[in-house]
Design a protein around this motif. Structure first.
Motif, PDB file in Angstrom:
ATOM      1  N   GLY A 397      37.048  38.518  33.987  1.00  0.00           N
ATOM      2  CA  GLY A 397      37.503  39.856  34.325  1.00  0.00           C
ATOM      3  C   GLY A 397      38.300  39.933  35.610  1.00  0.00           C
ATOM      4  O   GLY A 397      39.471  40.326  35.613  1.00  0.00           O
ATOM      5  N   LEU A 398      37.697  39.548  36.720  1.00  0.00           N
ATOM      6  CA  LEU A 398      38.362  39.664  38.019  1.00  0.00           C
ATOM      7  C   LEU A 398      39.437  38.597  38.190  1.00  0.00           C
ATOM      8  O   LEU A 398      39.222  37.421  37.882  1.00  0.00           O
ATOM      9  CB  LEU A 398      37.322  39.554  39.141  1.00  0.00           C
ATOM     10  CG  LEU A 398      36.322  40.714  39.218  1.00  0.00           C
ATOM     11  CD1 LEU A 398      35.238  40.412  40.232  1.00  0.00           C
ATOM     12  CD2 LEU A 398      37.033  42.010  39.565  1.00  0.00           C
ATOM     13  N   PRO A 410      44.068  45.603  45.489  1.00  0.00           N
ATOM     14  CA  PRO A 410      43.573  44.892  46.673  1.00  0.00           C
ATOM     15  C   PRO A 410      43.196  43.459  46.302  1.00  0.00           C
ATOM     16  O   PRO A 410      42.782  43.180  45.172  1.00  0.00           O
ATOM     17  CB  PRO A 410      42.337  45.705  47.081  1.00  0.00           C
ATOM     18  CG  PRO A 410      42.491  47.031  46.421  1.00  0.00           C
ATOM     19  CD  PRO A 410      43.253  46.788  45.169  1.00  0.00           C
ATOM     20  N   ALA A 411      43.333  42.555  47.263  1.00  0.00           N
ATOM     21  CA  ALA A 411      43.013  41.154  47.000  1.00  0.00           C
ATOM     22  C   ALA A 411      41.543  40.969  46.641  1.00  0.00           C
ATOM     23  O   ALA A 411      41.184  40.070  45.872  1.00  0.00           O
ATOM     24  CB  ALA A 411      43.359  40.295  48.216  1.00  0.00           C
ATOM     25  N   THR A 412      40.682  41.823  47.171  1.00  0.00           N
ATOM     26  CA  THR A 412      39.245  41.734  46.898  1.00  0.00           C
ATOM     27  C   THR A 412      38.890  42.610  45.714  1.00  0.00           C
ATOM     28  O   THR A 412      39.132  43.824  45.722  1.00  0.00           O
ATOM     29  CB  THR A 412      38.436  42.176  48.129  1.00  0.00           C
ATOM     30  OG1 THR A 412      38.742  41.321  49.233  1.00  0.00           O
ATOM     31  CG2 THR A 412      36.935  42.093  47.841  1.00  0.00           C
ATOM     32  N   GLY A 413      38.325  41.998  44.691  1.00  0.00           N
ATOM     33  CA  GLY A 413      37.879  42.745  43.524  1.00  0.00           C
ATOM     34  C   GLY A 413      36.520  43.373  43.755  1.00  0.00           C
ATOM     35  O   GLY A 413      35.783  42.982  44.658  1.00  0.00           O
ATOM     36  N   THR A 414      36.168  44.354  42.937  1.00  0.00           N
ATOM     37  CA  THR A 414      34.873  45.020  43.061  1.00  0.00           C
ATOM     38  C   THR A 414      34.047  44.769  41.810  1.00  0.00           C
ATOM     39  O   THR A 414      34.561  44.795  40.683  1.00  0.00           O
ATOM     40  CB  THR A 414      35.038  46.538  43.269  1.00  0.00           C
ATOM     41  OG1 THR A 414      35.715  47.108  42.138  1.00  0.00           O
ATOM     42  CG2 THR A 414      35.832  46.824  44.526  1.00  0.00           C
ATOM     43  N   LEU A 415      32.784  44.535  42.023  1.00  0.00           N
ATOM     44  CA  LEU A 415      31.822  44.364  40.934  1.00  0.00           C
ATOM     45  C   LEU A 415      30.638  45.272  41.235  1.00  0.00           C
ATOM     46  O   LEU A 415      30.024  45.164  42.296  1.00  0.00           O
ATOM     47  CB  LEU A 415      31.366  42.908  40.839  1.00  0.00           C
ATOM     48  CG  LEU A 415      30.303  42.598  39.779  1.00  0.00           C
ATOM     49  CD1 LEU A 415      30.860  42.831  38.378  1.00  0.00           C
ATOM     50  CD2 LEU A 415      29.807  41.165  39.920  1.00  0.00           C
ATOM     51  N   ASP A 433      36.725  45.826  38.285  1.00  0.00           N
ATOM     52  CA  ASP A 433      38.068  46.429  38.281  1.00  0.00           C
ATOM     53  C   ASP A 433      39.113  45.352  38.016  1.00  0.00           C
ATOM     54  O   ASP A 433      40.181  45.337  38.622  1.00  0.00           O
ATOM     55  CB  ASP A 433      38.347  47.147  39.603  1.00  0.00           C
ATOM     56  CG  ASP A 433      38.448  46.194  40.786  1.00  0.00           C
ATOM     57  OD1 ASP A 433      37.999  45.037  40.658  1.00  0.00           O
ATOM     58  OD2 ASP A 433      39.003  46.592  41.828  1.00  0.00           O
ATOM     59  N   GLY A 434      38.807  44.448  37.104  1.00  0.00           N
ATOM     60  CA  GLY A 434      39.679  43.310  36.819  1.00  0.00           C
ATOM     61  C   GLY A 434      40.753  43.606  35.800  1.00  0.00           C
ATOM     62  O   GLY A 434      41.202  44.745  35.640  1.00  0.00           O
ATOM     63  N   ARG A 435      41.129  42.583  35.054  1.00  0.00           N
ATOM     64  CA  ARG A 435      42.265  42.681  34.143  1.00  0.00           C
ATOM     65  C   ARG A 435      41.936  43.404  32.846  1.00  0.00           C
ATOM     66  O   ARG A 435      42.843  43.771  32.087  1.00  0.00           O
ATOM     67  CB  ARG A 435      42.804  41.288  33.832  1.00  0.00           C
ATOM     68  CG  ARG A 435      41.809  40.344  33.206  1.00  0.00           C
ATOM     69  CD  ARG A 435      42.462  39.024  32.786  1.00  0.00           C
ATOM     70  NE  ARG A 435      43.015  38.308  33.903  1.00  0.00           N
ATOM     71  CZ  ARG A 435      42.338  37.370  34.590  1.00  0.00           C
ATOM     72  NH1 ARG A 435      41.066  37.096  34.265  1.00  0.00           N
ATOM     73  NH2 ARG A 435      42.894  36.725  35.588  1.00  0.00           N
ATOM     74  N   GLY A 436      40.658  43.611  32.555  1.00  0.00           N
ATOM     75  CA  GLY A 436      40.285  44.275  31.315  1.00  0.00           C
ATOM     76  C   GLY A 436      40.419  43.350  30.114  1.00  0.00           C
ATOM     77  O   GLY A 436      40.744  42.163  30.234  1.00  0.00           O
ATOM     78  N   PRO A 510      42.870  47.819  29.601  1.00  0.00           N
ATOM     79  CA  PRO A 510      43.696  46.711  30.099  1.00  0.00           C
ATOM     80  C   PRO A 510      44.305  47.022  31.459  1.00  0.00           C
ATOM     81  O   PRO A 510      44.863  48.090  31.686  1.00  0.00           O
ATOM     82  CB  PRO A 510      44.777  46.577  29.014  1.00  0.00           C
ATOM     83  CG  PRO A 510      44.132  47.107  27.769  1.00  0.00           C
ATOM     84  CD  PRO A 510      43.251  48.225  28.239  1.00  0.00           C
ATOM     85  N   GLY A 511      44.133  46.089  32.365  1.00  0.00           N
ATOM     86  CA  GLY A 511      44.669  46.235  33.704  1.00  0.00           C
ATOM     87  C   GLY A 511      43.809  47.027  34.651  1.00  0.00           C
ATOM     88  O   GLY A 511      44.048  47.025  35.866  1.00  0.00           O
ATOM     89  N   ARG A 512      42.774  47.714  34.141  1.00  0.00           N
ATOM     90  CA  ARG A 512      41.949  48.570  34.989  1.00  0.00           C
ATOM     91  C   ARG A 512      40.516  48.070  35.138  1.00  0.00           C
ATOM     92  O   ARG A 512      39.852  48.387  36.121  1.00  0.00           O
ATOM     93  CB  ARG A 512      41.919  49.996  34.426  1.00  0.00           C
ATOM     94  CG  ARG A 512      43.290  50.643  34.313  1.00  0.00           C
ATOM     95  CD  ARG A 512      43.864  50.948  35.700  1.00  0.00           C
ATOM     96  NE  ARG A 512      43.044  51.902  36.401  1.00  0.00           N
ATOM     97  CZ  ARG A 512      43.150  53.216  36.276  1.00  0.00           C
ATOM     98  NH1 ARG A 512      44.053  53.737  35.442  1.00  0.00           N
ATOM     99  NH2 ARG A 512      42.375  54.023  36.975  1.00  0.00           N
TER     100      ARG A 512
END
Length: 668
Positions: A397-398, A410-415, A433-436, A510-512
């Motif tokens: 995902g991320l 942002p460079a830092t992804g959230t989980l 909040d990755g690529r979906g 996708p993308g979100r």
């Protein structure tokens, strides 16, 4: 000491889990003074416990860890990532030792290799001038009874008793101290480093039976009272210590009982202090309590049935009173079995830290709803499925920092891992909040693996793509690694969660990002169900899975492509006899009612002969050879001694194709 081993193991596991979490937290905020104090307090407790129980390897390694953790107090920058990695490796070694001890083996922990790594890092830091104002560390292991606090120098060898005054030390243990005899041993051993213990309560050679909350020792020493008090207070679970000078002659007298102004062995002074807030109870006792509570529910239901047919005056009121009291007791037993999901969540910060480092990704983890409670059995089985979901989010995902920045993120992804109540269930959501999910990529991968025909790739939408993710053997990973790619993740997650009576769903854009939700029942032991009769059998359908019940004569049942269907609230549902759908037995043709159930793949309608009524049932698992091939998840004993089969709504709804595949039938 074997009598104290279960307490030691339980306490050690809690301390190691808390220490893992604290070390990961301090890596993010090196100047967090509260966390630094917590780390030292926990490490010191583990060292003292291990030494008191005779586990020298654990005590020596924790002692050396304390020396290295001193960096946190003398360098505002904290420890480097490499140093944190070594400390976490030490914690892994300690956890392994605890598990070996629990299985009846020796601790089998040789601290030398890890100590050498810690020493090398400390030497490198000192050579680079990175350590400021740190005291010289002592590399020797601690004594059997623990040591002075980590921020104080080791005491000098105690002088021989002098003709001067002796000290009377009264150490009060905390009310919730789980191992008073072990703590008393630690107090006396720590005080012995200051001089000679002339007499004590409990006696130094007979500590095992001590169950009190005050340890009294007469100490012949040349050290000042403040130093002795500091040492006594440094022992884990010591709430306070009082040190006073006494006459040497008085101190030399044998202590047969308590001092005049102190309590006797095991006694507690009268005070207004709060009683113990918690009590450790063996998990098997809770399971046995739950079993007996289930039997009470069965017998109560039987008594209610008998009372309904009996004309005895006052019996109905007595049964109502019995029902009210037993239900209150039942609710209390159910509450006792509930534990916060925090027990599972606390392992995830360490997991996310290690995986993100291995994948070279930046991840910010958020935990929400950690106080949400679930049945202990469910929580115990929840860890592995959630680990699968977290691995998928981080690996698939991320995105990597460069890819995220290129996409304007942002460079830092959230989980986020969140738990919440939803009716009679608990929902745990893993959201990133990755690529979906890319349906086209999933479809292409499924075609490569032979899960769908190549011609069907273009028709795969998001809903169908999500279902493909749960197919056995499916994976979008390009190559197999120790993190993912073997195609056992999501299939294993769904199987495990459905085995707990829950279900898994996925929403993605996708993308979100992607959100995977796990819905679980609060408890598995007692279920509120609707009893129905189909043929010569009785089935129990969980109430929280029933959408509605209806009379068939009030609705038009039509045949669509050879399949019976019924229109309910504008939706078309396939309709089958309950016996046919649940246990592959033909129907009677006398079905008068339909029960609409909610499954993981949609709704389904079960035709039954009769609706019996609502009951609380104690569930029992079925033998594997009986349950195999059927849509039932267990059985329950009814008041008359017969057995009702409990419907597995997910399996029952999945027997036939979803209702959306049936052509719409106009409502007459």
């Amino acid at each position: 000491m074997d009598d104290y081993l279960p307490m030691f193991l339980a306490e050690a596991r809690e301390h190691l889990q808390d220490l893992n979490l604290a070390v990961v937290r301090i890596e993010e905020r090196p100047d967090d003074a509260e966390t630094i104090d917590e780390i030292f307090r926990i490490a010191h407790s583990i060292k003292g416990m291990s030494a008191a129980m005779g586990f020298a390897g654990m005590a020596a390694l924790t002692h050396r860890m304390e020396d290295h953790l001193e960096l946190l107090r003398h360098d505002a920058a904290g420890m480097s990532r490499e140093e944190i990695d070594v400390v976490l490796a030490c914690l892994d070694a300690l956890e392994g030792a605890v598990e070996r001890i629990d299985s009846g083996q020796d601790e089998a922990l040789d601290p030398e290799r890890l100590v050498a790594r810690l020493d090398a890092l400390a030497a490198a830091r000192a050579a680079a001038g990175g350590l400021r104002n740190a005291p010289d560390t002592d590399l020797s292991p601690p004594s059997a009874g623990g040591a002075a606090p980590a921020d104080a120098p080791e005491p000098e060898p105690a002088p021989a008793p002098t003709e001067g005054a002796s000290l009377r030390v009264t150490a009060r243990l905390r009310d919730d101290a789980a191992m008073p005899a072990v703590r008393a041993h630690m107090v006396l051993a720590a005080l012995a480093a200051h001089g000679t213990i002339v007499s004590s309560i409990p006696p130094a050679d007979d500590v095992d039976g001590f169950a009190g909350r005050e340890v009294v020792a007469f100490l012949a020493t040349g050290d000042d009272a403040a130093a002795v008090e500091s040492t006594a207070c440094g022992v884990p679970d010591v709430a306070a210590a009082v040190v006073a000078e006494v006459d040497r002659a008085q101190a030399a007298e044998p202590v047969a009982g308590a001092p005049a102004d102190g309590p006797s062995n095991g006694a507690r002074p009268a005070s207004s202090r709060k009683a113990t807030a918690t009590v450790r109870v063996d998990a098997e006792r809770l399971d046995l309590l739950m079993h007996h509570m289930g039997e009470v529910v069965v017998h109560r239901t039987h008594v209610e049935a008998l009372a309904a047919r009996s004309p005895v005056p006052g019996l109905a009121q007595a049964v109502q009173d019995l029902t009210r009291s037993s239900k209150a007791l039942q609710d209390m037993v159910m509450q006792i079995r509930l534990i916060p999901v925090e027990a599972v969540f606390l392992r995830f910060p360490r997991l996310v830290r290690d995986l993100s480092a291995k994948l070279s990704k930046q991840v910010e983890l958020t935990l929400v709803g950690q106080d949400t409670e679930l049945d202990r059995t469910v929580v115990d089985a929840l860890g592995d499925p959630l680990v699968h979901l977290i691995r998928n989010s981080l690996d698939h995902g991320l995105e990597a920092p460069a890819e995220r920045e290129a996409a304007g993120k942002p460079a830092t992804g959230t989980l986020e891992i969140a738990a919440r109540y939803a009716g009679g269930d608990v929902v745990i959501t893993v959201r990133d909040d990755g690529r979906g999910i890319d349906p086209a990529r999933v479809a292409a991968r499924a075609a490569e693996r032979g899960l769908i025909e190549p011609a069907a790739v273009a028709a795969i939408d998001m809903a169908r793509a999500v279902e493909l993710l749960f197919e056995p053997g499916f994976s979008t990973a390009e190559e197999t690694s120790d993190i993912s790619g073997r195609g056992v993740g999501m299939d294993a997650v769904r199987s495990a969660i459905r085995g707990l009576g829950g279900d898994v769903s996925i929403e993605s854009e996708p993308g979100r990002g992607t959100a995977t939700s796990v819905r679980l029942p609060l408890t598995l032991a007692i279920v509120a169900a609707l009893l129905v009769q189909a043929g010569d059998r009785e089935f129990a359908i969980p109430l929280d899975r029933i959408e509605r019940t209806l009379r068939l004569e009030d609705h038009v049942v039509r045949s669509v492509a050879g399949t019976r269907a019924i229109v309910v609230d504008g939706a078309v549902l396939t309709l089958d006899p309950a016996t046919e759908r649940l246990i592959s037995a033909p129907g009677t043709g006398a079905e008068e009612y339909a029960v609409v159930i909610r499954g993981g793949d949609g709704n389904a309608a079960l035709a039954v002969d009769r609706l019996i009524g609502q009951h609380e049932l104690v569930t029992r698992p079925l033998p594997p050879d009986v349950a195999e091939g059927s849509a039932v998840s267990g059985g329950a004993v009814l008041p008359d001694g017969s057995i009702a089969l409990i419907v597995d709504c997910d399996a029952a709804a999945a027997v036939r194709a979803p209702a959306t595949t049936v052509p719409q039938v106009p409502v007459p």
